[in-house]
Write a protein that holds these residues in place. Structure first.
Motif, short mmCIF file in Angstrom:
data_model
loop_
_atom_site.label_atom_id
_atom_site.label_comp_id
_atom_site.label_asym_id
_atom_site.label_seq_id
_atom_site.Cartn_x
_atom_site.Cartn_y
_atom_site.Cartn_z
N LEU A 1 0.84 -1.21 0.00
CA LEU A 1 0.00 0.00 0.00
C LEU A 1 0.88 1.26 0.00
O LEU A 1 0.61 2.22 -0.72
CB LEU A 1 -0.87 -0.04 1.26
CG LEU A 1 -2.31 0.41 1.17
CD1 LEU A 1 -3.04 -0.19 0.00
CD2 LEU A 1 -3.03 0.08 2.48
N ASP B 1 2.28 1.71 -3.29
CA ASP B 1 1.24 2.20 -4.20
C ASP B 1 1.03 3.72 -4.07
O ASP B 1 1.01 4.44 -5.06
CB ASP B 1 -0.10 1.50 -3.91
CG ASP B 1 -0.07 0.01 -4.23
OD1 ASP B 1 0.80 -0.41 -5.02
OD2 ASP B 1 -0.92 -0.73 -3.70
N GLY C 1 -2.87 -4.18 -7.47
CA GLY C 1 -3.70 -4.06 -6.26
C GLY C 1 -3.68 -5.34 -5.45
O GLY C 1 -3.20 -6.38 -5.92
N PRO C 2 -4.22 -5.28 -4.23
CA PRO C 2 -4.12 -6.44 -3.32
C PRO C 2 -5.31 -7.39 -3.36
O PRO C 2 -5.35 -8.34 -2.59
CB PRO C 2 -4.05 -5.75 -1.95
CG PRO C 2 -4.85 -4.51 -2.12
CD PRO C 2 -4.73 -4.09 -3.55
N PHE C 3 -6.28 -7.16 -4.25
CA PHE C 3 -7.54 -7.90 -4.13
C PHE C 3 -7.76 -8.98 -5.17
O PHE C 3 -8.85 -9.54 -5.27
CB PHE C 3 -8.72 -6.92 -4.11
CG PHE C 3 -8.68 -5.97 -2.95
CD1 PHE C 3 -8.64 -6.44 -1.65
CD2 PHE C 3 -8.66 -4.59 -3.15
CE1 PHE C 3 -8.58 -5.58 -0.57
CE2 PHE C 3 -8.61 -3.71 -2.08
CZ PHE C 3 -8.57 -4.21 -0.78
N TYR D 1 -14.32 -5.14 -1.75
CA TYR D 1 -14.13 -6.40 -2.48
C TYR D 1 -14.66 -7.53 -1.59
O TYR D 1 -14.68 -7.39 -0.35
CB TYR D 1 -12.64 -6.62 -2.77
CG TYR D 1 -12.14 -5.72 -3.88
CD1 TYR D 1 -12.05 -6.18 -5.19
CD2 TYR D 1 -11.79 -4.39 -3.63
CE1 TYR D 1 -11.60 -5.36 -6.21
CE2 TYR D 1 -11.36 -3.56 -4.65
CZ TYR D 1 -11.27 -4.05 -5.93
OH TYR D 1 -10.84 -3.23 -6.94
N TYR E 1 -13.83 4.01 -4.48
CA TYR E 1 -13.73 3.47 -3.11
C TYR E 1 -12.36 3.82 -2.55
O TYR E 1 -11.41 4.03 -3.30
CB TYR E 1 -13.96 1.93 -3.11
CG TYR E 1 -12.84 1.17 -3.76
CD1 TYR E 1 -11.71 0.79 -3.04
CD2 TYR E 1 -12.89 0.86 -5.12
CE1 TYR E 1 -10.67 0.12 -3.65
CE2 TYR E 1 -11.84 0.19 -5.74
CZ TYR E 1 -10.74 -0.17 -4.99
OH TYR E 1 -9.69 -0.82 -5.59
N ILE F 1 -8.81 3.09 -0.64
CA ILE F 1 -7.91 2.00 -0.28
C ILE F 1 -7.93 1.89 1.25
O ILE F 1 -8.33 2.86 1.93
CB ILE F 1 -6.47 2.26 -0.79
CG1 ILE F 1 -5.89 3.53 -0.16
CG2 ILE F 1 -6.44 2.35 -2.31
CD1 ILE F 1 -4.41 3.71 -0.42
N ARG G 1 -9.70 5.77 -4.68
CA ARG G 1 -9.28 5.36 -6.03
C ARG G 1 -10.37 5.76 -7.02
O ARG G 1 -11.57 5.66 -6.72
CB ARG G 1 -9.12 3.83 -6.10
CG ARG G 1 -7.91 3.31 -5.33
CD ARG G 1 -7.18 2.28 -6.16
NE ARG G 1 -6.81 2.84 -7.45
CZ ARG G 1 -6.55 2.13 -8.53
NH1 ARG G 1 -6.64 0.82 -8.50
NH2 ARG G 1 -6.21 2.70 -9.68
N HIS H 1 -12.96 1.81 -11.07
CA HIS H 1 -12.25 0.98 -12.04
C HIS H 1 -12.70 -0.46 -11.98
O HIS H 1 -13.24 -0.92 -10.97
CB HIS H 1 -10.74 1.05 -11.79
CG HIS H 1 -10.36 0.55 -10.43
ND1 HIS H 1 -10.36 1.37 -9.33
CD2 HIS H 1 -10.02 -0.68 -9.99
CE1 HIS H 1 -10.02 0.66 -8.26
NE2 HIS H 1 -9.82 -0.60 -8.65
N HIS I 1 -10.92 -4.21 -12.71
CA HIS I 1 -9.61 -4.86 -12.93
C HIS I 1 -9.70 -5.95 -14.00
O HIS I 1 -10.65 -6.75 -14.00
CB HIS I 1 -9.14 -5.57 -11.66
CG HIS I 1 -8.78 -4.67 -10.54
ND1 HIS I 1 -7.48 -4.32 -10.26
CD2 HIS I 1 -9.53 -4.05 -9.61
CE1 HIS I 1 -7.45 -3.53 -9.20
NE2 HIS I 1 -8.69 -3.36 -8.78
#
Ligand code: BEZ
Ligand code: FE
Length: 306
Positions: free
Chosen positions: A87, A90, A116-118, A171, A204, A206, A225, A228, A230
């Protein structure tokens, strides 16, 4: 005593500058015997730039200690589900810069952006035209396009992974109930085309309840963010593409994406459709408005990356 400016905000005496430079050179030299040439290059260059930062900012000992405390808290909040260091990378634009360095523009190839981490391995497969929302909240969105190589040749059987937040800004993996929603994979058909129902993306934040969030607040930066969706697209002999599409007109694009992921070429027109208007596949959405977007993907040849 003579004074000199060392490319910095302040001035130091010539003697002081010599002492500081001598220390930097001593540390750089300490890596001289590193057997791995790449590791040697990285450690020596890191030392050069780290020392330049310390000298240019004239970092105080109290500030150094705050930095150590910050990194320590980032370590403490990190676990299998939360990676505060990524993060941090990022929001400092380091992730995006690494992507930019490693994904040189290859002709008309679609541009990459942050992972991203999801992302989750083994998201369910849906058929072309299927719905990846699996009950996640949000406005239905029809997404379609074609996957080609840089010569415009369609690529059948390309694997497309898609994942997104619901319209609450979360998420599935951020809920504690083990749900799998708003993610799936599918394959392009014999014409290289794909189509699916997803959700129109919404902005949303982070995760900002840790040290990175504290830093963003202290520097008056938003954790949000830009909206978007992904994508990760893989196909034989092509460079894997990790990217998003962004929503044209989303005010957060102007305000600024907290992780610097927006590229103009990735901003797409999501066309809003009123409730009751005919859907591309005849699906009855009752009284729900919906939207549609087209995203054609161009994959770079595999050897064009590093
Ligand atoms: C994301 O888009 O999912 C994301 C990217 C970077 C940091 C946090 C979230
Ligand atoms: Fe995301």
């Amino acid at each position: 005593m003579s004074e000199t400016t060392n490319d910095t905000t302040g001035t130091v005496s010539a003697d002081q500058a010599i002492r500081e430079q001598a220390l930097t050179e001593k540390v750089i030299a300490s890596f001289e015997a590193t057997p791995d040439a790449r590791l040697k290059e990285i450690m020596q260059t890191l030392t050069k730039h780290l020392h330049a930062f310390l000298r240019e900012t004239r970092l105080t000992e109290a500030e150094w200690e705050s930095g150590i405390t910050f990194l320590t808290s980032a370590g403490h909040i990190t676990d299998e589900k939360r990676q505060e260091f990524i993060l941090l990378s990022d929001v400092l634009g380091a992730s995006m810069q690494t992507i930019t360095v490693n994904n040189p523009v290859a002709g008309k190839a679609t541009e990459a952006t942050v992972f991203g981490p999801f992302f989750v391995e083994d998201a369910p497969e849906i058929p072309n035209g299927g719905d990846l929302s699996f009950g996640a909240s949000g406005q239905p969105c029809w997404v379609e396009g074609i996957v080609t190589d840089t010569y415009g040749t369609p690529i059948p059987g390309a694997r497309i992974e898609v994942w997104e937040a619901d319209d609450e800004g979360f998420y599935d993996v951020q809920y504690d109930d083990g749900r799998t929603t708003a993610r799936a994979h599918l394959f392009t058909d014999e014409h290289g085309a794909y189509r699916f129902w997803g959700l129109k993306p919404t902005p949303y934040p982070i995760p900002h309840d840790g040290p990175v969030g504290t830093m963003l607040a202290a520097t008056n930066r938003s954790p949000v963010r830009a909206s978007h969706l992904h994508f990760m697209v893989t196909a034989e002999n092509q460079r894997t593409l990790v990217t998003h599409i962004f929503v044209e007109g989303d005010p957060q694009i102007e305000i600024g994406d907290s992780v610097f992921g927006v590229k103009d070429s990735l901003i797409k027109q999501f066309e809003d459709q009123p409730a009751g208007s005919p859907t591309p596949d005849g699906r009855d959405l009752g009284d729900r408005p919906w939207s549609r977007v087209r995203f054609d993907v161009v994959l770079a040849p595999a050897e064009s990356g590093r």
